[in-house]
Design a protein around this motif. Structure first.
Motif, short mmCIF file in Angstrom:
data_model
loop_
_atom_site.label_atom_id
_atom_site.label_comp_id
_atom_site.label_asym_id
_atom_site.label_seq_id
_atom_site.Cartn_x
_atom_site.Cartn_y
_atom_site.Cartn_z
N LEU A 272 -3.51 17.39 -0.95
CA LEU A 272 -4.38 17.36 -2.12
C LEU A 272 -4.56 15.93 -2.60
O LEU A 272 -5.67 15.49 -2.91
CB LEU A 272 -3.77 18.23 -3.24
N LEU A 273 -3.45 15.18 -2.61
CA LEU A 273 -3.54 13.78 -3.06
C LEU A 273 -4.49 12.99 -2.16
O LEU A 273 -5.28 12.18 -2.64
CB LEU A 273 -2.15 13.14 -3.04
N GLU A 274 -4.44 13.28 -0.86
CA GLU A 274 -5.33 12.57 0.08
C GLU A 274 -6.80 12.90 -0.21
O GLU A 274 -7.65 12.01 -0.23
CB GLU A 274 -4.99 12.98 1.52
N LEU A 275 -7.03 14.19 -0.42
CA LEU A 275 -8.43 14.60 -0.67
C LEU A 275 -8.94 14.03 -1.98
O LEU A 275 -10.09 13.59 -2.07
CB LEU A 275 -8.52 16.13 -0.67
N VAL A 276 -8.06 14.06 -3.00
CA VAL A 276 -8.44 13.50 -4.29
C VAL A 276 -8.77 12.02 -4.12
O VAL A 276 -9.77 11.51 -4.65
CB VAL A 276 -7.30 13.71 -5.32
N THR A 277 -7.94 11.32 -3.35
CA THR A 277 -8.17 9.90 -3.11
C THR A 277 -9.55 9.68 -2.51
O THR A 277 -10.28 8.78 -2.92
CB THR A 277 -7.09 9.37 -2.16
N LYS A 278 -9.89 10.50 -1.52
CA LYS A 278 -11.20 10.38 -0.86
C LYS A 278 -12.32 10.43 -1.88
O LYS A 278 -13.24 9.62 -1.86
CB LYS A 278 -11.36 11.53 0.14
N ARG A 279 -12.21 11.42 -2.76
CA ARG A 279 -13.29 11.58 -3.75
C ARG A 279 -13.32 10.40 -4.71
O ARG A 279 -14.39 9.92 -5.08
CB ARG A 279 -13.11 12.88 -4.53
N LEU B 251 -0.09 4.75 -8.34
CA LEU B 251 1.15 4.20 -8.90
C LEU B 251 2.35 4.99 -8.43
O LEU B 251 3.46 4.50 -8.41
CB LEU B 251 1.10 4.23 -10.43
N GLY B 252 2.11 6.23 -8.01
CA GLY B 252 3.22 7.10 -7.62
C GLY B 252 2.92 8.48 -8.12
O GLY B 252 2.15 8.65 -9.07
N GLY B 253 3.49 9.48 -7.45
CA GLY B 253 3.29 10.88 -7.85
C GLY B 253 1.81 11.20 -7.93
O GLY B 253 1.06 10.92 -6.99
N HIS C 113 0.82 -1.21 0.00
CA HIS C 113 0.00 0.00 0.00
C HIS C 113 0.85 1.26 0.00
O HIS C 113 1.97 1.27 0.46
CB HIS C 113 -0.94 0.00 1.20
N ASP C 114 0.22 2.27 -0.50
CA ASP C 114 0.86 3.57 -0.55
C ASP C 114 0.74 4.21 0.83
O ASP C 114 -0.35 4.23 1.42
CB ASP C 114 0.13 4.39 -1.61
N THR C 115 1.85 4.71 1.36
CA THR C 115 1.82 5.21 2.74
C THR C 115 0.98 6.48 2.86
O THR C 115 0.38 6.70 3.90
CB THR C 115 3.24 5.52 3.24
N LEU C 116 0.94 7.28 1.83
CA LEU C 116 0.22 8.56 1.94
C LEU C 116 -1.30 8.35 1.89
O LEU C 116 -2.01 8.81 2.77
CB LEU C 116 0.68 9.50 0.82
N THR C 117 -1.76 7.63 0.89
CA THR C 117 -3.21 7.55 0.67
C THR C 117 -3.80 6.24 1.17
O THR C 117 -5.02 6.09 1.21
CB THR C 117 -3.51 7.66 -0.83
#
Ligand code: C2E
Ligand code: CA
Ligand code: CA
Length: 771
Positions: free
Chosen positions: A403-410, A424-426, A348-352
């Motif tokens: 931003l990446l976290e919020l985008v992931t949520k949506r 995948l990254g970035g 898993h990706d640590t951020l999201t």
């Protein structure tokens, strides 16, 4: 300390105590037994001595008694004459020959006290009453008197017996024997002995002085060795009355005391025996038995202790083992949890917290296998955020991450439970859809695009972002996961190219395009290295005063095979792949150097306008590069103008403001390019440190015929005047456009009407002729 070690020490401790106490007990017993043995030995010798004395006493008495019955002696005494006929010489010889009485002396005394016969001297006929108190007493009161006594010369056995005739005493017989024969006999029993006569008798004894030891007469002097005397002399007083015994050096010492008739101590028989000559066989046997018993008891205790130890130790070990097992079990659980966590982290990706590339590929492979078996479809979405790099560069990585976290949520909201969304990254995401028809894919893609419309609010600031989505499906767009992913990626590029914020399905042509892109990137890089770029210059004319007011530097690529390539076909791509900074910096230097050269040739060209990519607005390095270029090249910043498109400024007005101020601080002018297309807000425009507006070509084209364009241009002109900004119109190709613009008050014109962008040589010619 280890338990076993403790137990060992305790056992050792108790063993030592046991050995110590059993040894002291054994030695105590040994002492007692020895004492008994010694006592036994000394009582025995005491009895022996006593018997010897009694026997000798009796023998002497017997002799006196026998002689007192002799008729021969009686007759002579009655007749009171012929005393010389008494001769006991022969009798003495017989005694010597047949008995142990070797030295015996006789005396016969008549009633009046006349000594009629003495065997130790030829002298006779003298009266002894005066000198012999004992004889006098017997004559006076006839009785048997048989003492041990000390005389003038020695210690002796004596027996004085009265001679009776018809119950009338007529004299006495005295028999004397030396005492020291007893001493010799005791010698033969293995006892050294010293017979000391009490000090009382010292005066009366007429003997050699050497026969005394500290005032005590040594009655058996001839028998005693010097060593024995020396030994006795060491501690005479204590040996004199050693009772029951004394142990000194190698000797066991005991004393037998002889008393006179008045019960006074007369003589001391000091007896010595070598300790070693006493046999302790029984004691030794007893000791051995005792030791054996103790050893047996010890072994018993040890065995018992060992049994207990084994019993409890086993229990203890079992306990420890179960504790250990519990520990291991909990550790194992921990490890399992850890490995689960690790597995999760690896996938898993640590951020999201979304599945990462690894897990996504794994699921895609599985999905493909299943699709192959069941003849179904698998669809892959490749999603790339538009302008993410910009946001990241402008606001920092923290904002980017958020931003990446919020985008992931949506994204997750618009996903069906069975779909996999991965990062995948970035700013690249993927979506895996199984068994979805194309029209449903369209629906989903639209939903995703729709979901991004609302702003993302981070730290109170609204951010906008969109997705470019590429879609590929099994089996038509690829049969392996690599193909599917690559083709979705290619389709995503297509979506970017066609304006972003949309989706594109993959088709074969796209692969060719992707190849081209790769080729182009390579070529661009080598172009930079090989100096294939050139600066062209388009003059800006003051139409009112008919003079050149400036030049715009425009890039041209002199491709070795394809010839000249225009910026529109590579600048956006260079921006995308991050090559724009190098290109702009190069152009900046080229154009400044060129202007400087013209200045040196005294050719007037006004300000040089340099285009600045929007990407550079967020580059921290740009200002540094600009400043060094100005300083190193040495062109007066008054002659430099930077062109930035309006759209880009308005995307991040706050940030743009900062960099624009820095540019202005260097003394460089700023022109807003393509003005009118970016919906500048008036309030911002007032605040921005710009010096010039450049009316976009799109409003110029239809001038002066299109009413709307006329209105817009007029508005821009009055706006510039109100704000005190300079003005220029670009893309002016025809005379009526020039006339309209000049009439409305926009005198500076750029366009084909005056000149196309020119190579430096042509531009130089142009400048010269225009003068
Ligand atoms: P731009 O900054 O708006 O530049 C003006 C463009 O309009 C130039 O195209 C120019 O040749 C063209 N043009 C000028 N007068 C007329 C006219 O009368 N009619 C028509 N139809 N076109 C006219 P060019 O040179 O192809 O450049 C295209 C764009 O590429 C530029 O638009 C600019 O945005 C970008 N560009 C050019 N050079 C550079 C550069 O060095 N750095 C950056 N970042 N961008 C550059
Ligand atoms: Ca420009
Ligand atoms: Ca322009």
């Amino acid at each position: 300390m280890q338990l076993q070690y403790k137990i060992f020490l305790t056992a050792l401790f108790f063993t030592l105590i046991y050995i110590y106490s059993s040894f002291s007990y054994i030695s105590h017993v040994k002492q007692r037994l020895s004492d008994e043995k010694y006592k036994e030995v000394v009582y025995n010798i005491g009895n022996e001595v006593k018997t010897l004395i009694e026997e000798k006493k009796e023998a002497i008495l017997l002799l006196s008694l026998a002689l007192s019955e002799s008729d021969h002696i009686k007759n002579i005494l009655l007749q009171k004459k012929d005393f010389h006929q008494i001769n006991l010489q022969a009798f003495s010889h017989k005694l010597k020959k047949y008995s142990s009485l070797h030295n015996v002396w006789f005396q016969i005394v008549a009633l009046d006290g006349t000594s009629v016969y003495r065997s130790w001297t030829s002298k006779s006929g003298d009266n002894v009453i005066e000198i012999r108190d004992d004889i006098a007493k017997v004559l006076q009161n006839p009785h048997v008197f048989s003492p041990i006594s000390v005389g003038k010369f020695d210690m002796t056995f004596k027996s004085i017996v009265p001679i009776f005739v018809h119950k009338r005493c007529i004299g006495v017989v005295e028999t004397i024997a030396k005492f020291n024969s007893i001493s010799r006999k005791i010698d033969t029993l293995g006892w050294k002995n010293v017979l000391l006569v009490d000090k009382r008798y010292k005066k009366q004894l007429h003997v050699d002085k050497k026969m005394f030891l500290d005032g005590y007469y040594i009655a058996n002097y001839t028998n005693v060795s010097k060593d024995t005397l020396a030994f006795i002399a060491q501690d005479l007083q204590s040996y004199k009355e050693a009772f029951p015994y004394k142990i000194k050096e190698k000797y066991l010492v005991t004393t037998y005391i002889l008393k006179d008739i008045n019960n006074k101590k007369m003589a001391y028989f000091i007896l010595l025996k070598e300790k070693d000559s006493i046999t302790f066989t029984e004691i030794k046997v007893q000791m051995k038995a005792l030791v054996a018993i103790f050893v047996l008891i010890y072994m018993g205790i040890a065995l018992f202790a060992y049994y207990i130890y084994v019993f409890y130790y086993k229990k203890f070990v079992q306990q420890q083992q179960s504790i250990l097992e519990e520990k291991v079990a909990s550790k194992t659980k921990e490890l399992e949890a850890k490995s689960l966590k690790l597995k999760y982290q690896a996938e898993h990706d640590t951020l999201t917290q979304l599945p990462n590339r690894f897990l996504f590929l794994d699921r895609l492979k599985q999905a493909l296998e299943e699709a192959y078996r069941n003849n179904t479809r698998v669809t892959v979405f490749f999603l790339d955020l538009d302008r993410f790099k910009e946001i990241n560069d402008t606001y920092g990585h923290e904002v980017g991450d958020r931003l990446l976290e919020l985008v992931t949520k949506r994204l997750l909201q618009y996903r069906r439970a069975e779909d996999t969304i991965a990062r995948l990254g970035g700013d690249e995401f993927t979506l895996l859809l199984e068994n979805v028809k194309q029209k449903d894919s369209i629906k989903i893609a639209n939903q995703i695009l729709q979901s991004m419309k609302k702003p993302f609010i981070i730290n109170g600031v609204k951010h906008y972002t969109t997705f470019s989505i590429g879609i590929s499906s099994y089996p038509e767009d690829g049969r392996t996961y690599e193909e599917l992913l690559r083709n979705a990626d290619t389709a995503m590029y297509k979506a970017k190219e066609s304006g972003k914020n949309n989706y594109h399905f993959y088709n074969v042509a796209m692969t060719e395009l992707a190849m081209e892109r790769l080729k182009l990137e390579k070529e661009l890089r080598s172009a930079l290295k090989n100096g294939e770029f050139e600066a062209y210059f388009q003059p800006k004319i003051d139409a009112m005063h008919k003079k050149v007011v400036g030049l715009e530097a425009l890039i041209r690529w002199k491709h070795p095979h394809k010839g000249m390539i225009f910026p529109d076909s590579f600048i956006p791509f260079a921006e995308e792949i991050g090559l724009i900074a190098s290109i702009d910096n190069m152009m900046m230097k080229l154009s400044m150097q060129q202007v400087l050269q013209w200045h040196e040739k005294q050719i007037e060209c006004g300000k040089i306008s340099i285009n600045l990519s929007a990407r550079q607005l967020t580059s921290k390095n740009y200002i540094n590069e600009l400043e060094t270029a100005v300083r190193e090249i040495g062109l007066d910043p008054r002659y430099i103008e930077i062109e930035i498109t309006e759209t880009h400024i308005m995307e991040n007005p706050e940030y743009a403001m900062e960099i624009l101020h820095k540019i202005r601080a260097l003394g460089i002018s700023i022109s807003i390019d393509d003005f009118g297309t970016g919906y500048s807000s008036l309030s911002y425009l007032k605040k921005l440190p710009v010096t010039k507006l450049k009316i976009d070509r799109s409003f110029v084209v239809e001038l002066p015929y299109d009413k709307d364009d006329v209105a817009i241009v007029k508005t821009i002109i009055s706006l510039a005047k109100n704000l005190g900004l300079e003005l220029i119109a670009e893309g002016v190709e025809r005379k009526e456009q020039v006339d309209f613009l000049v009439q409305e008050g926009c005198y500076d014109i750029q366009g084909y009407y005056f000149s196309k962008p020119l190579s430096k040589e042509d531009c130089e010619k142009f400048l010269k002729t225009f003068e």
